[in-house]
Design a protein around this motif. Structure first.
Motif, PDB file in Angstrom:
ATOM      1  N   ALA A 205       0.542  -1.173   0.232  1.00  0.00           N
ATOM      2  CA  ALA A 205       0.278  -0.081   0.565  1.00  0.00           C
ATOM      3  C   ALA A 205       0.630   1.387   0.010  1.00  0.00           C
ATOM      4  O   ALA A 205       2.184   1.532   0.231  1.00  0.00           O
ATOM      5  CB  ALA A 205      -1.036  -0.149   1.111  1.00  0.00           C
ATOM      6  N   LYS A 206       0.023   2.327  -0.632  1.00  0.00           N
ATOM      7  CA  LYS A 206       1.484   3.728  -0.333  1.00  0.00           C
ATOM      8  C   LYS A 206       1.635   4.110   0.727  1.00  0.00           C
ATOM      9  O   LYS A 206       2.290   5.096   1.069  1.00  0.00           O
ATOM     10  CB  LYS A 206       0.055   4.472  -1.427  1.00  0.00           C
ATOM     11  CG  LYS A 206       0.230   4.710  -2.622  1.00  0.00           C
ATOM     12  CD  LYS A 206      -0.776   5.762  -3.395  1.00  0.00           C
ATOM     13  CE  LYS A 206      -0.914   5.241  -4.757  1.00  0.00           C
ATOM     14  NZ  LYS A 206      -2.188   6.437  -5.119  1.00  0.00           N
ATOM     15  N   SER A 207       0.947   3.529   2.057  1.00  0.00           N
ATOM     16  CA  SER A 207       1.079   4.183   2.904  1.00  0.00           C
ATOM     17  C   SER A 207       2.495   3.111   3.898  1.00  0.00           C
ATOM     18  O   SER A 207       2.774   3.976   4.463  1.00  0.00           O
ATOM     19  CB  SER A 207      -0.237   3.536   4.082  1.00  0.00           C
ATOM     20  OG  SER A 207      -0.525   2.171   4.357  1.00  0.00           O
ATOM     21  N   SER A 208       2.964   2.060   3.056  1.00  0.00           N
ATOM     22  CA  SER A 208       3.747   1.816   3.290  1.00  0.00           C
ATOM     23  C   SER A 208       5.014   2.260   2.714  1.00  0.00           C
ATOM     24  O   SER A 208       5.128   2.046   1.748  1.00  0.00           O
ATOM     25  CB  SER A 208       3.625  -0.012   2.825  1.00  0.00           C
ATOM     26  OG  SER A 208       2.973  -0.627   3.742  1.00  0.00           O
ATOM     27  N   THR A 209       6.150   2.550   2.952  1.00  0.00           N
ATOM     28  CA  THR A 209       7.190   3.229   2.486  1.00  0.00           C
ATOM     29  C   THR A 209       8.768   3.172   2.971  1.00  0.00           C
ATOM     30  O   THR A 209       9.050   2.409   4.266  1.00  0.00           O
ATOM     31  CB  THR A 209       7.510   4.468   2.519  1.00  0.00           C
ATOM     32  OG1 THR A 209       7.433   5.476   4.276  1.00  0.00           O
ATOM     33  CG2 THR A 209       6.077   5.537   2.637  1.00  0.00           C
ATOM     34  N   TYR A 210       9.746   2.708   2.059  1.00  0.00           N
ATOM     35  CA  TYR A 210      11.479   2.024   2.681  1.00  0.00           C
ATOM     36  C   TYR A 210      11.751   3.066   1.426  1.00  0.00           C
ATOM     37  O   TYR A 210      11.438   3.481   0.682  1.00  0.00           O
ATOM     38  CB  TYR A 210      11.078   0.306   2.598  1.00  0.00           C
ATOM     39  CG  TYR A 210      10.526  -0.093   1.568  1.00  0.00           C
ATOM     40  CD1 TYR A 210      11.628   0.028   0.486  1.00  0.00           C
ATOM     41  CD2 TYR A 210       9.434  -1.134   1.210  1.00  0.00           C
ATOM     42  CE1 TYR A 210      11.778  -1.058  -0.514  1.00  0.00           C
ATOM     43  CE2 TYR A 210       9.260  -1.194   0.432  1.00  0.00           C
ATOM     44  CZ  TYR A 210      10.691  -1.857  -0.964  1.00  0.00           C
ATOM     45  OH  TYR A 210       9.911  -2.827  -2.200  1.00  0.00           O
ATOM     46  N   THR A 211      13.139   2.467   1.570  1.00  0.00           N
ATOM     47  CA  THR A 211      14.306   4.225   0.760  1.00  0.00           C
ATOM     48  C   THR A 211      14.304   3.293  -0.510  1.00  0.00           C
ATOM     49  O   THR A 211      15.767   3.202  -0.577  1.00  0.00           O
ATOM     50  CB  THR A 211      15.372   4.075   2.209  1.00  0.00           C
ATOM     51  OG1 THR A 211      15.780   2.682   1.822  1.00  0.00           O
ATOM     52  CG2 THR A 211      14.864   4.932   2.718  1.00  0.00           C
ATOM     53  N   GLY A 212      13.872   2.416  -1.036  1.00  0.00           N
ATOM     54  CA  GLY A 212      14.504   1.968  -2.388  1.00  0.00           C
ATOM     55  C   GLY A 212      15.399   0.988  -2.584  1.00  0.00           C
ATOM     56  O   GLY A 212      16.022   0.337  -1.200  1.00  0.00           O
ATOM     57  N   LYS A 213      15.986  -0.034  -3.220  1.00  0.00           N
ATOM     58  CA  LYS A 213      17.174  -0.827  -3.704  1.00  0.00           C
ATOM     59  C   LYS A 213      18.004  -0.462  -3.151  1.00  0.00           C
ATOM     60  O   LYS A 213      19.083  -1.281  -3.816  1.00  0.00           O
ATOM     61  CB  LYS A 213      16.843  -1.259  -4.709  1.00  0.00           C
ATOM     62  CG  LYS A 213      15.223  -1.934  -4.828  1.00  0.00           C
ATOM     63  CD  LYS A 213      14.890  -2.861  -6.038  1.00  0.00           C
ATOM     64  CE  LYS A 213      13.382  -3.489  -6.391  1.00  0.00           C
ATOM     65  NZ  LYS A 213      13.424  -4.522  -7.373  1.00  0.00           N
ATOM     66  N   THR A 214      18.823   1.026  -3.738  1.00  0.00           N
ATOM     67  CA  THR A 214      20.376   1.965  -3.156  1.00  0.00           C
ATOM     68  C   THR A 214      20.634   1.690  -2.315  1.00  0.00           C
ATOM     69  O   THR A 214      19.820   2.015  -1.289  1.00  0.00           O
ATOM     70  CB  THR A 214      20.058   2.874  -4.590  1.00  0.00           C
ATOM     71  OG1 THR A 214      19.067   3.871  -3.615  1.00  0.00           O
ATOM     72  CG2 THR A 214      19.535   2.495  -6.576  1.00  0.00           C
ATOM     73  N   GLN A 215      22.025   1.054  -2.342  1.00  0.00           N
ATOM     74  CA  GLN A 215      22.593   1.751  -0.867  1.00  0.00           C
ATOM     75  C   GLN A 215      23.459   3.081  -0.978  1.00  0.00           C
ATOM     76  O   GLN A 215      24.121   2.964  -2.407  1.00  0.00           O
ATOM     77  CB  GLN A 215      23.345   0.109  -1.085  1.00  0.00           C
ATOM     78  CG  GLN A 215      24.963   0.200  -0.877  1.00  0.00           C
ATOM     79  CD  GLN A 215      25.449  -0.893  -0.912  1.00  0.00           C
ATOM     80  OE1 GLN A 215      24.156  -2.206  -0.118  1.00  0.00           O
ATOM     81  NE2 GLN A 215      26.804  -0.726  -0.992  1.00  0.00           N
ATOM     82  N   GLN A 216      23.550   3.386   0.602  1.00  0.00           N
ATOM     83  CA  GLN A 216      24.353   4.479   0.926  1.00  0.00           C
ATOM     84  C   GLN A 216      25.885   4.496   1.362  1.00  0.00           C
ATOM     85  O   GLN A 216      25.358   3.906   2.795  1.00  0.00           O
ATOM     86  CB  GLN A 216      23.836   5.511   0.600  1.00  0.00           C
ATOM     87  CG  GLN A 216      24.153   6.854   0.600  1.00  0.00           C
ATOM     88  CD  GLN A 216      23.541   8.513   1.394  1.00  0.00           C
ATOM     89  OE1 GLN A 216      22.567   8.561   0.855  1.00  0.00           O
ATOM     90  NE2 GLN A 216      24.310   9.314   1.522  1.00  0.00           N
ATOM     91  N   LYS A 217      27.050   4.343   0.915  1.00  0.00           N
ATOM     92  CA  LYS A 217      27.916   4.256   2.053  1.00  0.00           C
ATOM     93  C   LYS A 217      27.895   5.270   2.753  1.00  0.00           C
ATOM     94  O   LYS A 217      28.609   6.816   2.113  1.00  0.00           O
ATOM     95  CB  LYS A 217      29.830   3.695   1.176  1.00  0.00           C
ATOM     96  CG  LYS A 217      29.365   2.335   0.782  1.00  0.00           C
ATOM     97  CD  LYS A 217      30.542   1.953  -0.304  1.00  0.00           C
ATOM     98  CE  LYS A 217      30.380   0.737  -0.725  1.00  0.00           C
ATOM     99  NZ  LYS A 217      31.803   0.375  -1.956  1.00  0.00           N
ATOM    100  N   ILE A 218      28.856   5.853   3.723  1.00  0.00           N
ATOM    101  CA  ILE A 218      28.275   6.918   5.240  1.00  0.00           C
ATOM    102  C   ILE A 218      29.713   6.720   5.448  1.00  0.00           C
ATOM    103  O   ILE A 218      30.194   5.622   5.875  1.00  0.00           O
ATOM    104  CB  ILE A 218      27.223   6.829   6.171  1.00  0.00           C
ATOM    105  CG1 ILE A 218      25.637   6.436   5.840  1.00  0.00           C
ATOM    106  CG2 ILE A 218      27.785   8.211   7.212  1.00  0.00           C
ATOM    107  CD1 ILE A 218      25.399   7.554   5.047  1.00  0.00           C
ATOM    108  N   THR A 219      30.422   8.329   5.094  1.00  0.00           N
ATOM    109  CA  THR A 219      31.824   8.334   5.685  1.00  0.00           C
ATOM    110  C   THR A 219      31.590   9.009   7.023  1.00  0.00           C
ATOM    111  O   THR A 219      30.838   9.537   7.488  1.00  0.00           O
ATOM    112  CB  THR A 219      32.532   9.319   4.734  1.00  0.00           C
ATOM    113  OG1 THR A 219      31.417  10.788   4.995  1.00  0.00           O
ATOM    114  CG2 THR A 219      32.550   8.968   3.213  1.00  0.00           C
ATOM    115  N   LYS A 220      33.176   9.407   7.394  1.00  0.00           N
ATOM    116  CA  LYS A 220      33.402   9.721   8.876  1.00  0.00           C
ATOM    117  C   LYS A 220      32.413  10.645   9.071  1.00  0.00           C
ATOM    118  O   LYS A 220      32.433  11.335   9.603  1.00  0.00           O
ATOM    119  CB  LYS A 220      34.887   9.964   8.786  1.00  0.00           C
ATOM    120  CG  LYS A 220      34.732   9.635  10.346  1.00  0.00           C
ATOM    121  CD  LYS A 220      34.707   9.557  12.224  1.00  0.00           C
ATOM    122  CE  LYS A 220      34.869   9.205  13.288  1.00  0.00           C
ATOM    123  NZ  LYS A 220      34.726   8.392  13.897  1.00  0.00           N
ATOM    124  N   ALA A 221      33.041  11.420   7.691  1.00  0.00           N
ATOM    125  CA  ALA A 221      32.677  13.360   7.822  1.00  0.00           C
ATOM    126  C   ALA A 221      31.359  13.576   7.818  1.00  0.00           C
ATOM    127  O   ALA A 221      30.510  13.990   8.696  1.00  0.00           O
ATOM    128  CB  ALA A 221      33.216  14.045   6.197  1.00  0.00           C
TER     129      ALA A 221
END
Length: 294
Positions: A205-221
């Motif tokens: 349903a449209k009420s259910s959300t998540y951030t998609g299939k792509t991943q993101q690497k987070i740096t120390k900064a």
């Protein structure tokens, strides 16, 4: 009468005698090399690699209470109400984390195509809105939340006024997705529904959300700025690259002459060299990947 042969040294081929004055010309490069190796070590050799085989790969304070506290700090800063822990959402998130470790996958959807909400539905939790954030590789719960704050889609879920409840799940893997020992963290956000009708297990349903299939690497900064400066990773990369370029341009010609002709060469303005090297070192450290979100 024996003939004495005298060998003359050709002027164009000077002898490489490592005299004190000769060695004195090179000694400033020793600390530069040491600092460079230190920077590479602290930066993980390759700053943008996925964290793996690290002593901090397991999250050291993986608890729902610490994640909840860090989450509500960010929500309060945004003028939002605190989320409260829900036992069913905790169970759903824990089941999802264990399933990811057991079947070794890094995705919102299961390997057989099931959407994440199946884990919520199986607990009997009825919701109007639901959301999911995933993470691994972070050393603390606070750093995990800071990681999510650096992605607009994850941030939107974390700071959504639609959600009033949350649940967290954790699972350790000795070699998750070929990245070494990791702690996988799952967060399920929800707004309970007054309806007594259980949603379909396959519901999207449209009420259910998540951030998609792509991943993101987070740096120390990015981790340090807590998502307040999204462009920080790019800026650190540019500054580091400029530092490397300036240092190379400053010394490449003299080094070339020294290696080719045996000439002595001196580092002029050593404080400038040290400053550039410290900038490069800081860039490597700040560009190191601290965790991955999805």
């Amino acid at each position: 009468m024996p003939v004495k042969i005298i060998r003359k040294h050709h002027a164009k081929s000077p002898k490489h005698k490592h005299t004190k004055p000769y060695l004195k010309a090179y000694w400033p490069y020793i600390p530069i090399l040491l600092i460079s190796f230190l920077g590479l070590y602290l930066g993980g050799i390759h700053p943008n690699k996925t964290p793996q085989h690290s002593v901090l790969s397991y999250t050291i304070d993986a608890k729902d209470t610490t994640l909840l506290q860090a989450t509500n700090v960010q929500r309060n800063l945004a003028g939002l109400k605190d989320l409260v822990l829900n036992a069913k959402l905790n169970t759903a998130a824990q089941n999802k984390a264990l399933d990811m470790v057991t079947r070794n996958y890094w995705s919102h959807e299961t390997p057989d195509g099931q959407l994440p909400w199946i884990f919520i539905n199986e607990t009997g939790y009825l919701y109007t809105y639901a959301g999911e954030n995933l993470a691994y590789g972070f050393s603390t719960s606070k750093n995990t939340i800071n990681g999510w704050m650096n992605s607009q889609t994850h941030k939107d879920v974390l700071l959504s006024s639609k959600f009033t409840e949350v649940g967290f799940g954790f699972a350790k893997s000795s070699d998750f997705d070929n990245t070494g020992p990791q702690t996988i963290i799952v967060a399920f956000f929800g707004q309970p529904s007054a309806s007594t009708i259980k949603p379909a297990l396959s519901s999207n349903a449209k009420s259910s959300t998540y951030t998609g299939k792509t991943q993101q690497k987070i740096t120390k900064a990015q981790e340090l700025t807590k998502g307040k400066t999204p462009e920080i990773a790019f800026l650190v990369g540019v500054i580091t690259a400029l530092g490397v370029l300036l240092l190379l341009l400053k010394h490449s010609w003299n080094i070339k002459l020294g290696l080719k002709n045996g000439r002595e060469f001196l580092i002029k303005h050593p404080l400038i060299d040290l400053l550039l090297l410290l900038i490069i070192l800081a860039g490597f450290i700040l560009s190191a990947t601290t965790g991955v979100i999805k």
